[in-house]
Design a protein around this motif. Structure first.
Motif, PDB file in Angstrom:
ATOM      1  N   GLY A 190       1.322  -7.918 -10.604  1.00  0.00           N
ATOM      2  CA  GLY A 190       0.664  -8.797  -9.644  1.00  0.00           C
ATOM      3  C   GLY A 190      -0.841  -8.603  -9.609  1.00  0.00           C
ATOM      4  N   ILE A 191      -1.496  -9.270  -8.613  1.00  0.00           N
ATOM      5  CA  ILE A 191      -2.955  -9.203  -8.484  1.00  0.00           C
ATOM      6  C   ILE A 191      -3.337  -8.836  -7.055  1.00  0.00           C
ATOM      7  CG2 ILE A 191      -5.079 -10.602  -8.502  1.00  0.00           C
ATOM      8  CD1 ILE A 191      -4.150 -12.078 -10.795  1.00  0.00           C
ATOM      9  N   TRP A 192      -4.382  -8.018  -6.929  1.00  0.00           N
ATOM     10  CA  TRP A 192      -4.888  -7.604  -5.617  1.00  0.00           C
ATOM     11  C   TRP A 192      -6.215  -8.283  -5.336  1.00  0.00           C
ATOM     12  CZ3 TRP A 192      -3.573  -5.313  -1.240  1.00  0.00           C
ATOM     13  CH2 TRP A 192      -4.582  -4.832  -0.409  1.00  0.00           C
ATOM     14  N   CYS A 219      -1.146   0.058   0.608  1.00  0.00           N
ATOM     15  CA  CYS A 219      -2.378  -0.650   0.249  1.00  0.00           C
ATOM     16  C   CYS A 219      -3.124   0.180  -0.803  1.00  0.00           C
ATOM     17  CB  CYS A 219      -3.237  -0.820   1.490  1.00  0.00           C
ATOM     18  SG  CYS A 219      -4.917  -1.327   1.126  1.00  0.00           S
ATOM     19  N   PRO A 220      -3.548  -0.428  -1.907  1.00  0.00           N
ATOM     20  CA  PRO A 220      -4.225   0.360  -2.953  1.00  0.00           C
ATOM     21  C   PRO A 220      -5.619   0.824  -2.530  1.00  0.00           C
ATOM     22  CG  PRO A 220      -4.137  -1.970  -3.546  1.00  0.00           C
ATOM     23  CD  PRO A 220      -3.348  -1.815  -2.273  1.00  0.00           C
ATOM     24  N   VAL A 221      -6.140   0.249  -1.435  1.00  0.00           N
ATOM     25  CA  VAL A 221      -7.482   0.622  -0.994  1.00  0.00           C
ATOM     26  C   VAL A 221      -7.419   1.695   0.093  1.00  0.00           C
ATOM     27  CG1 VAL A 221      -9.643  -0.213   0.010  1.00  0.00           C
ATOM     28  CG2 VAL A 221      -8.345  -1.672  -1.547  1.00  0.00           C
ATOM     29  N   ARG A 244      -8.205   1.206  -8.967  1.00  0.00           N
ATOM     30  CA  ARG A 244      -7.139   1.381  -7.971  1.00  0.00           C
ATOM     31  C   ARG A 244      -5.767   1.371  -8.621  1.00  0.00           C
ATOM     32  NH1 ARG A 244     -10.235  -3.144  -4.619  1.00  0.00           N
ATOM     33  NH2 ARG A 244     -11.658  -1.761  -3.507  1.00  0.00           N
ATOM     34  N   PRO A 245      -4.814   2.046  -7.984  1.00  0.00           N
ATOM     35  CA  PRO A 245      -3.462   2.032  -8.547  1.00  0.00           C
ATOM     36  C   PRO A 245      -2.701   0.770  -8.136  1.00  0.00           C
ATOM     37  CG  PRO A 245      -3.499   3.421  -6.589  1.00  0.00           C
ATOM     38  CD  PRO A 245      -4.900   2.888  -6.773  1.00  0.00           C
ATOM     39  N   CYS A 246      -1.831   0.284  -9.009  1.00  0.00           N
ATOM     40  CA  CYS A 246      -0.983  -0.859  -8.663  1.00  0.00           C
ATOM     41  C   CYS A 246      -0.014  -0.427  -7.560  1.00  0.00           C
ATOM     42  CB  CYS A 246      -0.197  -1.313  -9.894  1.00  0.00           C
ATOM     43  SG  CYS A 246       1.171  -2.409  -9.508  1.00  0.00           S
ATOM     44  N   PRO A 247       0.081  -1.203  -6.469  1.00  0.00           N
ATOM     45  CA  PRO A 247       0.976  -0.783  -5.377  1.00  0.00           C
ATOM     46  C   PRO A 247       2.457  -0.776  -5.771  1.00  0.00           C
ATOM     47  CG  PRO A 247       0.042  -2.962  -4.942  1.00  0.00           C
ATOM     48  CD  PRO A 247      -0.636  -2.441  -6.173  1.00  0.00           C
ATOM     49  N   CYS A 283       3.743  -0.350  -9.382  1.00  0.00           N
ATOM     50  CA  CYS A 283       4.125   0.596 -10.438  1.00  0.00           C
ATOM     51  C   CYS A 283       3.224   1.824 -10.506  1.00  0.00           C
ATOM     52  CB  CYS A 283       4.161  -0.109 -11.797  1.00  0.00           C
ATOM     53  SG  CYS A 283       2.546  -0.621 -12.391  1.00  0.00           S
ATOM     54  N   GLY A 284       2.110   1.812  -9.757  1.00  0.00           N
ATOM     55  CA  GLY A 284       1.253   2.987  -9.716  1.00  0.00           C
ATOM     56  C   GLY A 284       0.270   3.112 -10.876  1.00  0.00           C
ATOM     57  N   LYS A 285       0.377   2.229 -11.873  1.00  0.00           N
ATOM     58  CA  LYS A 285      -0.570   2.308 -13.002  1.00  0.00           C
ATOM     59  C   LYS A 285      -1.956   1.847 -12.529  1.00  0.00           C
ATOM     60  CE  LYS A 285       2.688   1.520 -16.720  1.00  0.00           C
ATOM     61  NZ  LYS A 285       3.603   0.425 -16.987  1.00  0.00           N
ATOM     62  N   THR A 286      -3.002   2.405 -13.145  1.00  0.00           N
ATOM     63  CA  THR A 286      -4.359   2.005 -12.770  1.00  0.00           C
ATOM     64  C   THR A 286      -4.565   0.532 -13.107  1.00  0.00           C
ATOM     65  OG1 THR A 286      -5.062   4.220 -13.285  1.00  0.00           O
ATOM     66  CG2 THR A 286      -6.797   2.572 -13.064  1.00  0.00           C
ATOM     67  N   MET A 287      -5.086  -0.224 -12.124  1.00  0.00           N
ATOM     68  CA  MET A 287      -5.223  -1.672 -12.351  1.00  0.00           C
ATOM     69  C   MET A 287      -6.477  -1.993 -13.151  1.00  0.00           C
ATOM     70  SD  MET A 287      -3.652  -3.559  -9.021  1.00  0.00           S
ATOM     71  CE  MET A 287      -4.521  -2.778  -7.673  1.00  0.00           C
ATOM     72  N   GLN A 288      -6.386  -3.116 -13.867  1.00  0.00           N
ATOM     73  CA  GLN A 288      -7.511  -3.610 -14.675  1.00  0.00           C
ATOM     74  C   GLN A 288      -8.465  -4.395 -13.785  1.00  0.00           C
ATOM     75  OE1 GLN A 288      -5.403  -6.165 -17.362  1.00  0.00           O
ATOM     76  NE2 GLN A 288      -6.250  -5.119 -19.137  1.00  0.00           N
ATOM     77  N   LYS A 289      -9.769  -4.347 -14.118  1.00  0.00           N
ATOM     78  CA  LYS A 289     -10.722  -5.207 -13.415  1.00  0.00           C
ATOM     79  C   LYS A 289     -10.784  -6.524 -14.169  1.00  0.00           C
ATOM     80  CE  LYS A 289     -11.952  -2.123 -10.418  1.00  0.00           C
ATOM     81  NZ  LYS A 289     -11.540  -2.283  -9.007  1.00  0.00           N
ATOM     82  N   VAL A 290     -10.479  -7.619 -13.495  1.00  0.00           N
ATOM     83  CA  VAL A 290     -10.511  -8.926 -14.161  1.00  0.00           C
ATOM     84  C   VAL A 290     -11.350  -9.917 -13.352  1.00  0.00           C
ATOM     85  CG1 VAL A 290      -8.268  -8.691 -15.316  1.00  0.00           C
ATOM     86  CG2 VAL A 290      -8.374  -9.661 -13.017  1.00  0.00           C
ATOM     87  N   CYS A 291     -11.813 -10.978 -14.026  1.00  0.00           N
ATOM     88  CA  CYS A 291     -12.549 -12.049 -13.369  1.00  0.00           C
ATOM     89  C   CYS A 291     -11.852 -13.363 -13.670  1.00  0.00           C
ATOM     90  CB  CYS A 291     -13.972 -12.176 -13.949  1.00  0.00           C
ATOM     91  SG  CYS A 291     -15.024 -10.820 -13.518  1.00  0.00           S
ATOM     92  N   PRO A 292     -11.975 -14.344 -12.771  1.00  0.00           N
ATOM     93  CA  PRO A 292     -11.507 -15.679 -13.133  1.00  0.00           C
ATOM     94  C   PRO A 292     -12.308 -16.139 -14.352  1.00  0.00           C
ATOM     95  CG  PRO A 292     -12.049 -15.557 -10.805  1.00  0.00           C
ATOM     96  CD  PRO A 292     -12.530 -14.288 -11.417  1.00  0.00           C
ATOM     97  N   GLU A 293     -11.720 -16.984 -15.184  1.00  0.00           N
ATOM     98  CA  GLU A 293     -12.327 -17.321 -16.472  1.00  0.00           C
ATOM     99  C   GLU A 293     -13.788 -17.791 -16.344  1.00  0.00           C
ATOM    100  OE1 GLU A 293     -10.088 -18.784 -20.327  1.00  0.00           O
ATOM    101  OE2 GLU A 293     -10.463 -20.415 -18.922  1.00  0.00           O
ATOM    102  N   HIS A 294     -14.047 -18.597 -15.302  1.00  0.00           N
ATOM    103  CA  HIS A 294     -15.425 -19.101 -15.151  1.00  0.00           C
ATOM    104  C   HIS A 294     -16.111 -18.516 -13.931  1.00  0.00           C
ATOM    105  CE1 HIS A 294     -14.515 -21.830 -18.356  1.00  0.00           C
ATOM    106  NE2 HIS A 294     -13.446 -22.255 -17.702  1.00  0.00           N
TER     107      HIS A 294
END
Lengths: 133, 438
Positions: A95-97, A3-5, A66-69, A71-82
């Motif tokens: 993938g997405i967490w 778990c990345p958290v 947080r790291p991607c579970p 590949c371990g790369k730091t994940m991007q912070k994203v929002c749904p478009e609206h």
């Protein structure tokens, strides 16, 4: 997979030929690339769906990176478009967490009929996980 | 069933001798050129070869399986695959059932490793299990067991080590030359030494460039013929050449490429994963014969599944006049083996057909084989989705995951390092004790 958290080993849940990973400690859910699409496709929702477009979050200082579970790369912070819910997405597209409750919030935010159909599809797969607590 | 192995052994000696000659020549010439002593070069070549050989002999199998990302499975993890391997073990008279490994990779392929027939292993990718039907899977497993029986697994790894040594030596020489190594002072003690030095230098340069290519050609020539022989063995073990033919076709048209693959491991697979599938004809640089030819030969086998039929089909398809099957093998009981009909074809009547033919063709082994085939008939998943689930479950189990079926319809898969005592289902919120997982 960790778990990345909370770094606990995650459980794999399989329902109707779709597998998701979730953490019993924090109830966060990991969707491998393509799994949301597969889930919606099975419910007859064509992809790309309105509810699944993301943009890079305006402010990402509030939440810990947080790291991607996978590949371990730091994940991007994203929002749904609206929407405004901040999610974590693997920069390599693994993938997405979703933190606990974030799936519900994303659906709540998504406007109109499209959101209702997506909600229906997700409720079928995730059942109680989407219920208000 | 060992006549091909015996015949191969004689030919192997020639290939090994050629390879060794190349290695000695390289060591000698490079030693003379760079250290002014052929003995030093020979010693370096010998040490590299011995070290690599020891690793390959004792750990080659495990190294290869680890590099490919293979996980060992137990019978309960994938009963259908085990059943097929058991059948083919009996049909081939292999002394022990090989260990079975699964590689989580969507590209369909398979390989066999192990220096002895009683301690071999067969590895298949998840893509292979998802793509092939039972007859086809049986054909591929039989082909791999053919490699084990014919001792190809041992021979190719030993030859591979010699190839590796030659490549390493040539690389050392190239780097020494590049970084200004190699003492070029002439020896004054011998008259005409300068001339010899020049000749040696040229010979060294030519060897440095040509040896790795030559070694590779020897290696590939050896591996190509063995693919045909393993196909012939597969036809005998399964008595259904069409099974392997159809599998080869499916594997070769698959657009998905293996993830963990390199030049050394490539020749070990059923179909070379690095080769351009459009190549219709054999070339000097291919590890495997063209898939098209292999399929054509298997499909042209008229009058049975034995060596005779394969040999005739091979000559008809390739236009070669020389036999591919060693003459000693053509004189054995496996020269003529009757074929059986396809199990996957609903129109055929496998029950009566197989029981009639098996005992006469294969004796006891055939009868047991037939029984196993019939027993397992119901076990093949009907839908593609069910087949994929069967494969993914086997992969989870091979990694030590245990399962809990939740009454809500979901299946919970628990990792081996899970520390909590309870598991809450994500769908329905039910609590399951972690100990209930099996």
């Amino acid at each position: 997979m960790e778990c990345p958290v909370c770094r606990e080993s995650m459980i794999v849940i399989e329902y109707d030929d779709i597998e998701l990973d979730y953490c019993v400690g924090c109830m966060g859910v990991w969707f491998d690339a393509g799994e949301i699409e597969l889930m919606l496709g099975k419910s007859g929702i064509p992809f790309p769906s309105e509810a699944l477009r993301f943009r890079v979050a305006d402010t990402d200082a509030r939440e810990l990176r947080r790291p991607c579970p996978l590949c371990g790369k730091t994940m991007q912070k994203v929002c749904p478009e609206h929407g405004r819910v901040i999610l974590d997405r693997c920069p390599a597209g693994e993938g997405i967490w979703f933190d606990a409750g974030e799936i519900r919030e994303v659906i709540k935010e998504s406007a109109g009929a499209a959101g209702d159909i997506v909600l229906g599809a997700l409720r079928r797969y995730l059942g109680e996980a989407l219920a208000e607590k | 069933m060992w006549e091909i192995a015996r015949s191969n052994k004689r030919k192997s000696v020639i290939f090994v001798f050629l390879m060794a000659l190349l290695l000695v020549l390289m060591g000698g010439v490079f030693g003379e050129h760079f250290a002014q002593s052929a003995e030093t070069g020979l010693l370096v070549a010998f040490v590299i070869w011995v070290i690599l050989s020891i690793i390959a002999y004792f750990q080659g199998r495990n190294v290869f399986l680890a590099v490919s990302g293979a996980h060992k499975i137990r019978k309960e993890d994938h009963p259908r695959l085990f059943n097929i391997v058991e059948e083919m073990t009996i049909a081939s008279l292999l002394p022990a059932i090989p260990e079975i490994y699964i590689i989580d990779d969507p590209a369909p392929n398979a390989f066999a490793v192990g220096r002895k027939p009683d301690s071999a292993a067969v590895a298949v990718t998840s893509g292979l299990l998802n793509t092939l039907n039972r007859d086809e899977l049986q054909g591929v497993i039989a082909h791999e067991i053919g490699h084990i029986i014919n001792r190809d697994t041992l021979f190719m790894s030993m030859l591979g080590v010699m190839l590796g040594s030659i490549v390493i030596l040539s690389e050392i020489a190239r780097r020494s030359l590049f970084f200004g190594g190699g003492r070029r002072r002439t020896r004054t003690s011998s008259s005409g030494g300068g001339q010899i030095q020049v000749i040696l230098m040229i010979a060294g340069l030519v060897l440095m460039l040509l040896a790795p290519i030559l070694a590779r050609l020897i290696y590939l020539a050896a591996s190509r013929k063995r693919e045909y022989l393993a196909d012939a063995s597969a036809a005998i073990f399964t008595r259904l050449p069409e099974g392997l033919a159809s599998a080869l076709e499916k594997i070769s048209v698959s657009p998905i490429r293996l993830r963990k693959i390199n030049q050394v491991t490539a020749p070990m697979y059923t179909i070379n994963p690095l080769q351009n599938m459009k190549l219709a004809e054999d070339s000097l640089f291919s590890t495997h014969p063209s898939t098209l030819n292999r399929v054509r030969i298997l499909r042209s086998m008229a009058g049975g599944s034995g060596y005779d039929a394969y040999d005739a089909a091979f000559r008809a398809v390739t236009g070669q006049t020389r036999a591919i099957i060693p003459p000693s093998a053509l004189k054995t009981a496996h020269a003529t083996v009757p074929s059986r009909s396809r199990r996957s074809d609903p129109k055929s009547d496998p029950g009566t057909d197989q029981t009639k033919q098996a005992p006469s063709a294969m004796g006891m082994a055939g009868a047991v084989l037939t029984a196993a085939v019939l027993m397992d008939a119901a076990a093949e998943p009907v839908t593609p989705a069910a087949k994929v689930r069967e494969t993914t479950d086997a992969i989870w189990k091979s990694r030590g995951y245990r399962f809990i079926p939740c009454p809500c319809g979901a299946a919970l898969k628990v990792p081996p390092d899970y520390r909590r005592t309870d598991i809450v289902c994500l769908r329905c919120g039910r609590k399951h004790p972690a100990a209930s997982a099996s």
